[in-house]
Design a protein around this motif. Structure first.
Motif, PDB file in Angstrom:
ATOM      1  N   LEU A 111       0.501  -1.024   0.840  1.00 17.73           N
ATOM      2  CA  LEU A 111       0.253   0.472  -0.109  1.00 17.73           C
ATOM      3  C   LEU A 111       0.531   1.146   0.397  1.00 17.73           C
ATOM      4  CD1 LEU A 111      -2.814   1.026  -0.334  1.00 17.73           C
ATOM      5  CD2 LEU A 111      -2.846   0.789   2.727  1.00 17.73           C
ATOM      6  N   VAL A 112       2.204   1.095   0.441  1.00 14.12           N
ATOM      7  CA  VAL A 112       2.459   2.739   0.842  1.00 14.12           C
ATOM      8  C   VAL A 112       3.487   3.163  -0.659  1.00 14.12           C
ATOM      9  CG1 VAL A 112       5.225   1.465   0.973  1.00 14.12           C
ATOM     10  CG2 VAL A 112       4.666   4.013   1.898  1.00 14.12           C
ATOM     11  N   LYS A 113       3.830   1.567  -1.611  1.00 13.21           N
ATOM     12  CA  LYS A 113       3.862   2.381  -2.945  1.00 13.21           C
ATOM     13  C   LYS A 113       2.702   2.440  -3.650  1.00 13.21           C
ATOM     14  CE  LYS A 113       7.483  -1.419  -2.515  1.00 13.21           C
ATOM     15  NZ  LYS A 113       8.400  -2.663  -3.264  1.00 13.21           N
ATOM     16  N   PHE A 114       1.656   2.114  -3.831  1.00 13.66           N
ATOM     17  CA  PHE A 114       0.293   2.208  -4.474  1.00 13.66           C
ATOM     18  C   PHE A 114       0.181   3.727  -4.105  1.00 13.66           C
ATOM     19  CE2 PHE A 114      -4.288   3.039  -3.973  1.00 13.66           C
ATOM     20  CZ  PHE A 114      -4.710   2.508  -5.046  1.00 13.66           C
ATOM     21  N   THR A 115       0.033   4.130  -2.903  1.00 10.41           N
ATOM     22  CA  THR A 115      -0.297   5.644  -2.127  1.00 10.41           C
ATOM     23  C   THR A 115       0.020   6.075  -2.864  1.00 10.41           C
ATOM     24  OG1 THR A 115      -0.845   4.590  -0.327  1.00 10.41           O
ATOM     25  CG2 THR A 115      -0.819   7.116   0.196  1.00 10.41           C
ATOM     26  N   ASN A 116       2.032   5.648  -3.075  1.00  8.66           N
ATOM     27  CA  ASN A 116       2.466   7.001  -3.872  1.00  8.66           C
ATOM     28  C   ASN A 116       2.341   7.745  -4.770  1.00  8.66           C
ATOM     29  OD1 ASN A 116       4.063   7.637  -1.053  1.00  8.66           O
ATOM     30  ND2 ASN A 116       4.968   6.122  -1.247  1.00  8.66           N
ATOM     31  N   ILE A 117       2.180   6.557  -5.815  1.00 11.60           N
ATOM     32  CA  ILE A 117       1.254   7.153  -6.437  1.00 11.60           C
ATOM     33  C   ILE A 117       0.279   7.448  -6.790  1.00 11.60           C
ATOM     34  CG2 ILE A 117       1.032   5.745  -9.040  1.00 11.60           C
ATOM     35  CD1 ILE A 117       2.566   3.851  -8.631  1.00 11.60           C
ATOM     36  N   TYR A 118      -1.423   6.799  -6.420  1.00  9.25           N
ATOM     37  CA  TYR A 118      -2.077   7.480  -5.916  1.00  9.25           C
ATOM     38  C   TYR A 118      -2.619   8.809  -5.830  1.00  9.25           C
ATOM     39  CZ  TYR A 118      -7.100   7.241  -5.099  1.00  9.25           C
ATOM     40  OH  TYR A 118      -8.587   7.378  -4.578  1.00  9.25           O
ATOM     41  N   ASN A 119      -1.720   8.917  -5.082  1.00 13.43           N
ATOM     42  CA  ASN A 119      -1.720  10.871  -4.100  1.00 13.43           C
ATOM     43  C   ASN A 119      -1.022  11.920  -5.297  1.00 13.43           C
ATOM     44  OD1 ASN A 119      -2.811  11.028  -1.571  1.00 13.43           O
ATOM     45  ND2 ASN A 119      -0.824  11.285  -0.645  1.00 13.43           N
ATOM     46  N   LYS A 120      -0.189  11.146  -6.437  1.00 12.87           N
ATOM     47  CA  LYS A 120       0.036  12.184  -7.174  1.00 12.87           C
ATOM     48  C   LYS A 120      -1.131  12.329  -7.617  1.00 12.87           C
ATOM     49  CE  LYS A 120       5.165  11.126  -6.789  1.00 12.87           C
ATOM     50  NZ  LYS A 120       6.406  10.242  -7.415  1.00 12.87           N
ATOM     51  N   LEU A 121      -1.794  11.490  -8.701  1.00 14.43           N
ATOM     52  CA  LEU A 121      -2.867  11.151  -9.411  1.00 14.43           C
ATOM     53  C   LEU A 121      -4.221  12.243  -8.619  1.00 14.43           C
ATOM     54  CD1 LEU A 121      -2.579   8.009 -11.071  1.00 14.43           C
ATOM     55  CD2 LEU A 121      -1.418   9.166 -12.511  1.00 14.43           C
ATOM     56  N   MET A 122      -4.713  11.908  -7.736  1.00 15.57           N
ATOM     57  CA  MET A 122      -5.235  12.199  -7.334  1.00 15.57           C
ATOM     58  C   MET A 122      -5.211  13.464  -6.171  1.00 15.57           C
ATOM     59  SD  MET A 122      -7.859  10.009  -8.016  1.00 15.57           S
ATOM     60  CE  MET A 122      -9.106  10.646  -6.895  1.00 15.57           C
ATOM     61  N   GLU A 123      -4.036  14.348  -6.310  1.00 16.10           N
ATOM     62  CA  GLU A 123      -4.293  15.416  -5.318  1.00 16.10           C
ATOM     63  C   GLU A 123      -4.818  16.468  -5.706  1.00 16.10           C
ATOM     64  OE1 GLU A 123       0.150  18.525  -4.049  1.00 16.10           O
ATOM     65  OE2 GLU A 123       0.500  16.237  -4.918  1.00 16.10           O
ATOM     66  N   ASP A 124      -5.112  17.020  -6.671  1.00 21.27           N
ATOM     67  CA  ASP A 124      -6.272  18.091  -7.309  1.00 21.27           C
ATOM     68  C   ASP A 124      -7.130  17.321  -6.732  1.00 21.27           C
ATOM     69  OD1 ASP A 124      -4.521  19.044  -8.445  1.00 21.27           O
ATOM     70  OD2 ASP A 124      -5.200  18.909 -10.552  1.00 21.27           O
ATOM     71  N   HIS A 125      -8.388  16.035  -6.631  1.00 22.59           N
ATOM     72  CA  HIS A 125      -9.053  16.153  -6.638  1.00 22.59           C
ATOM     73  C   HIS A 125      -9.373  16.089  -4.649  1.00 22.59           C
ATOM     74  CE1 HIS A 125     -10.952  14.872  -9.870  1.00 22.59           C
ATOM     75  NE2 HIS A 125     -10.357  13.841 -10.198  1.00 22.59           N
ATOM     76  N   LYS A 126      -8.222  15.576  -3.492  1.00 23.66           N
ATOM     77  CA  LYS A 126      -7.760  15.338  -2.663  1.00 23.66           C
ATOM     78  C   LYS A 126      -7.730  17.114  -1.692  1.00 23.66           C
ATOM     79  CE  LYS A 126      -5.855  10.745  -1.244  1.00 23.66           C
ATOM     80  NZ  LYS A 126      -5.426  10.557  -0.428  1.00 23.66           N
ATOM     81  N   ARG A 127      -7.791  18.277  -2.720  1.00 26.36           N
ATOM     82  CA  ARG A 127      -7.503  19.390  -2.274  1.00 26.36           C
ATOM     83  C   ARG A 127      -8.618  20.267  -2.156  1.00 26.36           C
ATOM     84  NH1 ARG A 127      -2.264  21.223  -0.662  1.00 26.36           N
ATOM     85  NH2 ARG A 127      -0.020  20.377  -1.736  1.00 26.36           N
ATOM     86  N   ASN A 128      -9.672  20.023  -3.101  1.00 25.96           N
ATOM     87  CA  ASN A 128     -10.636  20.507  -3.314  1.00 25.96           C
ATOM     88  C   ASN A 128     -11.571  19.700  -1.929  1.00 25.96           C
ATOM     89  OD1 ASN A 128     -10.109  22.091  -5.298  1.00 25.96           O
ATOM     90  ND2 ASN A 128     -10.259  20.324  -7.095  1.00 25.96           N
ATOM     91  N   LEU A 129     -11.394  18.045  -1.887  1.00 24.88           N
ATOM     92  CA  LEU A 129     -12.127  17.443  -0.756  1.00 24.88           C
ATOM     93  C   LEU A 129     -11.961  17.881   0.445  1.00 24.88           C
ATOM     94  CD1 LEU A 129     -14.500  15.327   0.098  1.00 24.88           C
ATOM     95  CD2 LEU A 129     -11.960  14.071  -0.162  1.00 24.88           C
ATOM     96  N   PHE A 130     -10.885  18.542   0.379  1.00 27.37           N
ATOM     97  CA  PHE A 130     -10.671  19.054   2.048  1.00 27.37           C
ATOM     98  C   PHE A 130     -10.353  20.389   1.978  1.00 27.37           C
ATOM     99  CE2 PHE A 130      -8.223  14.906   1.858  1.00 27.37           C
ATOM    100  CZ  PHE A 130      -9.199  14.151   2.863  1.00 27.37           C
ATOM    101  N   SER A 131     -10.756  21.424   1.356  1.00 25.78           N
ATOM    102  CA  SER A 131     -10.581  22.718   1.203  1.00 25.78           C
ATOM    103  C   SER A 131     -11.245  23.587   2.205  1.00 25.78           C
ATOM    104  CB  SER A 131     -10.803  23.117  -0.438  1.00 25.78           C
ATOM    105  OG  SER A 131     -12.290  23.152  -1.142  1.00 25.78           O
ATOM    106  N   ASN A 132     -12.684  22.800   2.425  1.00 28.37           N
ATOM    107  CA  ASN A 132     -13.319  23.336   3.963  1.00 28.37           C
ATOM    108  C   ASN A 132     -13.089  22.601   4.774  1.00 28.37           C
ATOM    109  OD1 ASN A 132     -14.940  21.482   2.847  1.00 28.37           O
ATOM    110  ND2 ASN A 132     -16.759  22.232   3.045  1.00 28.37           N
ATOM    111  N   ILE A 133     -12.198  22.168   5.169  1.00 27.59           N
ATOM    112  CA  ILE A 133     -12.939  20.944   6.172  1.00 27.59           C
ATOM    113  C   ILE A 133     -12.549  22.147   7.474  1.00 27.59           C
ATOM    114  CG2 ILE A 133     -10.156  20.806   6.296  1.00 27.59           C
ATOM    115  CD1 ILE A 133     -10.745  17.523   6.873  1.00 27.59           C
ATOM    116  N   SER A 134     -11.544  22.795   7.411  1.00 23.98           N
ATOM    117  CA  SER A 134     -11.533  23.935   8.502  1.00 23.98           C
ATOM    118  C   SER A 134     -13.246  24.600   9.233  1.00 23.98           C
ATOM    119  CB  SER A 134     -10.441  25.128   8.285  1.00 23.98           C
ATOM    120  OG  SER A 134      -9.446  24.349   8.539  1.00 23.98           O
TER     121      SER A 134
END
Length: 245
Positions: free
Chosen positions: A40-63
């Motif tokens: 999973l640690v190897k998969f996660t590194n690849i997945y995070n790069k591909l999904m970075e924009d989606h994650k940043r948008n998802l968590f943008s209003n978390i505060s």
């Protein structure tokens, strides 16, 4: 289920026979728990790069869901290797929970790399029985690539609802079953799922998690279906969003 799918499932099972033998002998579960974090640690590194924009948008209003003290208390369920830490706001108090204690080494590394956060501890518990977490104690719960591996999504959502403060939110990003049952992706998901479930420690590519979220007792649900930009098309169908208690 069609004869063709069942036949292909058997062929895949034969090709991965040693894994099925280990499972039958009761030796695979403990081995998978040790091997899974390394994969999973190897998969996660690849997945995070591909999904970075989606994650940043998802968590943008978390505060926005911080309590009146302006200190955000966050529980990450199925924290794994700590792949989401960099997306959380500075000063956020993070409690990590995972059923697999073998993630702790990678988790500590991620914590050291993300010192803008405050870490409350690592709890070894299942997502559907989070008894160490008090009722209404969390502003936010985060689940990414978690519901695919749990036996009962409704049971997990019930627990999440319990630990969230009134007005708190659960954020999710999950791979799910293809909604187009006539597509090739859906066909191959059905073929590979029994063996996939064994290899990846209970993960299913056929979960309809969006239905469970729609039926859960949340006051607001913001949910979108997306196609993730991964090279593994079997897990490209995703849902993303958040729900408010």
């Amino acid at each position: 289920m069609s004869v063709i799918i069942i036949t292909l499932q058997l062929i895949v099972a034969v090709l991965t026979l040693p894994l099925h033998v280990l499972y039958y002998l009761g030796m695979w579960d403990s081995l998978a728990k040790k091997v899974h974090p390394h994969i999973l640690v190897k998969f996660t590194n690849i997945y995070n790069k591909l999904m970075e924009d989606h994650k940043r948008n998802l968590f943008s209003n978390i505060s926005d869901y911080a309590s009146t003290s302006k200190e955000l208390r966050l529980l990450e369920v199925g924290c794994g290797t700590g792949a989401n830490f960099k997306f959380y706001p500075s000063g956020c108090r993070v409690t990590c929970l995972d059923l697999n204690p073998n993630f702790k080494t990678y988790l500590c590394k991620s914590q050291a790399e993300n010192d803008h956060l405050k870490y409350e501890g690592f709890l070894v518990a299942s997502a559907d029985n989070m008894t160490p977490v008090a009722d209404a104690s969390m502003d936010v719960v985060v689940c990414t690539l978690v519901f695919c591996s749990v036996p009962s999504s409704p049971a997990v959502l019930k627990e999440i609802h319990r630990v969230l403060k009134p007005g708190g939110a659960v954020y999710f990003l999950e791979h799910v079953a293809c909604t187009d049952e006539s597509s090739w992706i859906s066909f191959f998901q059905k073929v590979i799922n029994p063996t996939w479930n064994l290899i990846f420690d209970g993960c299913s590519v056929r979960k309809t998690t969006w239905k469970d979220l729609e039926n859960a007792k949340f006051s607001k649900l913001n949910l979108r279906h997306i196609i993730a930009p991964t090279s593994l098309k079997l897990i490209n169908p995703h849902i993303i969003g958040y729900a408010v208690k």
